[in-house]
Write a protein that holds these residues in place. Structure first.
Motif, PDB file in Angstrom:
ATOM      1  N   ARG A  63      -0.282  -1.318 -36.486  1.00 17.11           N
ATOM      2  CA  ARG A  63       0.897  -0.802 -35.808  1.00 17.11           C
ATOM      3  C   ARG A  63       0.996  -1.422 -34.418  1.00 17.11           C
ATOM      4  N   VAL A  64       2.229  -1.782 -34.027  1.00 21.76           N
ATOM      5  CA  VAL A  64       2.501  -2.267 -32.679  1.00 21.76           C
ATOM      6  C   VAL A  64       3.610  -1.399 -32.086  1.00 21.76           C
ATOM      7  N   HIS A  65       3.389  -0.931 -30.877  1.00 22.05           N
ATOM      8  CA  HIS A  65       4.403  -0.182 -30.140  1.00 22.05           C
ATOM      9  C   HIS A  65       5.116  -1.173 -29.216  1.00 22.05           C
ATOM     10  N   TRP A  66       6.419  -1.379 -29.460  1.00 24.86           N
ATOM     11  CA  TRP A  66       7.211  -2.364 -28.725  1.00 24.86           C
ATOM     12  C   TRP A  66       8.091  -1.695 -27.676  1.00 24.86           C
ATOM     13  N   THR A  67       8.220  -2.354 -26.536  1.00 25.83           N
ATOM     14  CA  THR A  67       9.163  -1.951 -25.496  1.00 25.83           C
ATOM     15  C   THR A  67      10.022  -3.163 -25.154  1.00 25.83           C
ATOM     16  N   LEU A  68      11.327  -2.965 -25.137  1.00 29.40           N
ATOM     17  CA  LEU A  68      12.255  -4.037 -24.762  1.00 29.40           C
ATOM     18  C   LEU A  68      12.238  -4.133 -23.231  1.00 29.40           C
ATOM     19  N   VAL A  69      11.605  -5.183 -22.714  1.00 29.21           N
ATOM     20  CA  VAL A  69      11.398  -5.287 -21.267  1.00 29.21           C
ATOM     21  C   VAL A  69      12.452  -6.139 -20.555  1.00 29.21           C
ATOM     22  N   ASP A  70      13.180  -6.941 -21.311  1.00 29.97           N
ATOM     23  CA  ASP A  70      14.217  -7.772 -20.708  1.00 29.97           C
ATOM     24  C   ASP A  70      15.272  -8.047 -21.777  1.00 29.97           C
ATOM     25  N   VAL A  71      16.525  -7.904 -21.417  1.00 33.01           N
ATOM     26  CA  VAL A  71      17.588  -8.170 -22.384  1.00 33.01           C
ATOM     27  C   VAL A  71      18.833  -8.652 -21.653  1.00 33.01           C
ATOM     28  N   ASN A  72      19.426  -9.708 -22.208  1.00 31.20           N
ATOM     29  CA  ASN A  72      20.670 -10.260 -21.695  1.00 31.20           C
ATOM     30  C   ASN A  72      21.516 -10.654 -22.910  1.00 31.20           C
ATOM     31  N   PRO A  73      22.253  -9.677 -23.494  1.00 27.95           N
ATOM     32  CA  PRO A  73      23.013  -9.944 -24.721  1.00 27.95           C
ATOM     33  C   PRO A  73      24.072 -11.015 -24.508  1.00 27.95           C
ATOM     34  N   PRO A  74      24.319 -11.862 -25.427  1.00 32.45           N
ATOM     35  CA  PRO A  74      23.637 -12.088 -26.697  1.00 32.45           C
ATOM     36  C   PRO A  74      22.674 -13.278 -26.650  1.00 32.45           C
ATOM     37  N   ASN A  75      22.046 -13.505 -25.501  1.00 38.16           N
ATOM     38  CA  ASN A  75      21.265 -14.737 -25.362  1.00 38.16           C
ATOM     39  C   ASN A  75      19.759 -14.578 -25.223  1.00 38.16           C
ATOM     40  N   HIS A  76      19.304 -13.436 -24.766  1.00 39.76           N
ATOM     41  CA  HIS A  76      17.862 -13.310 -24.512  1.00 39.76           C
ATOM     42  C   HIS A  76      17.379 -11.874 -24.688  1.00 39.76           C
ATOM     43  N   ALA A  77      16.231 -11.750 -25.328  1.00 41.49           N
ATOM     44  CA  ALA A  77      15.536 -10.468 -25.413  1.00 41.49           C
ATOM     45  C   ALA A  77      14.048 -10.736 -25.335  1.00 41.49           C
ATOM     46  N   GLU A  78      13.354  -9.846 -24.667  1.00 40.71           N
ATOM     47  CA  GLU A  78      11.903  -9.967 -24.569  1.00 40.71           C
ATOM     48  C   GLU A  78      11.276  -8.605 -24.835  1.00 40.71           C
ATOM     49  N   TRP A  79      10.375  -8.608 -25.808  1.00 35.34           N
ATOM     50  CA  TRP A  79       9.667  -7.403 -26.221  1.00 35.34           C
ATOM     51  C   TRP A  79       8.206  -7.503 -25.798  1.00 35.34           C
ATOM     52  N   GLU A  80       7.669  -6.399 -25.285  1.00 35.11           N
ATOM     53  CA  GLU A  80       6.249  -6.322 -24.981  1.00 35.11           C
ATOM     54  C   GLU A  80       5.627  -5.328 -25.950  1.00 35.11           C
ATOM     55  N   GLY A  81       4.528  -5.741 -26.595  1.00 36.08           N
ATOM     56  CA  GLY A  81       3.905  -4.905 -27.609  1.00 36.08           C
ATOM     57  C   GLY A  81       2.470  -4.545 -27.288  1.00 36.08           C
ATOM     58  N   ARG A  82       2.103  -3.346 -27.694  1.00 35.42           N
ATOM     59  CA  ARG A  82       0.724  -2.857 -27.589  1.00 35.42           C
ATOM     60  C   ARG A  82       0.252  -2.563 -28.999  1.00 35.42           C
ATOM     61  N   GLY A  83      -0.870  -3.194 -29.364  1.00 33.42           N
ATOM     62  CA  GLY A  83      -1.399  -3.036 -30.708  1.00 33.42           C
ATOM     63  C   GLY A  83      -2.770  -2.387 -30.704  1.00 33.42           C
TER      64      GLY A  83
END
Length: 149
Positions: A63-83
């Motif tokens: 299991r990975v818990h994801w947080t969307l840490v950066d988003v600029n629709p519709p060009n960029h998204a960055e997810w940070e995960g803790r596993g």
């Protein structure tokens, strides 16, 4: 830290690709190691949105818990995960137009396994090229899915 960076050209507009990759319910349609998604915090994802994902790689589910840490629709998204065992991951989606109706989709995954330097070495031996192979396979599925819709 180990990393994967792959990209693919998709014959579909950026907005359509974005809608697909940013819909947690569609992960099962294109992410090869995806098994389930739970506890999505928001229907409309935004910075700070979270979700739990069950992934399966080399015979092991985790299991990975994801947080969307950066988003600029519709060009960029960055997810940070803790596993498991304090492992961490950072996933980036970068979309740019190609021609009149196409998209270049770039996927980046930086993974820090538990165990410091020893964990990094062990991860390279155990996982090997599987991460890049799975990423490439996932992008091929994404391309087929979006171009078909």
């Amino acid at each position: 830290m180990s990393g994967v960076h792959v990209k693919i050209d998709v014959d579909a507009p950026v907005d359509r690709v974005w809608e697909t990759v940013m819909d947690p319910s569609r992960l099962k349609d294109w992410v090869t190691i995806h098994r389930a998604v739970r506890d999505v915090s928001d229907k409309q994802l935004h910075r700070g949105s979270t979700m739990d994902q069950i992934l399966h790689l080399r015979g092991v589910s985790f299991r990975v818990h994801w947080t969307l840490v950066d988003v600029n629709p519709p060009n960029h998204a960055e997810w940070e995960g803790r596993g498991p065992a304090h492992s961490r991951a950072r996933i980036g989606y970068d979309l740019s137009p190609k021609g009149e109706h196409g998209t270049v989709f770039e996927y980046t995954n930086e993974f820090t396994p538990p165990g410091g330097r020893l964990g990094i070495v062990a991860s390279r031996v155990i996982v090997g090229a599987a991460s890049e192979r799975e990423a490439r396979s996932s992008l091929v599925l994404l391309k087929e899915l979006v171009e078909r819709d």
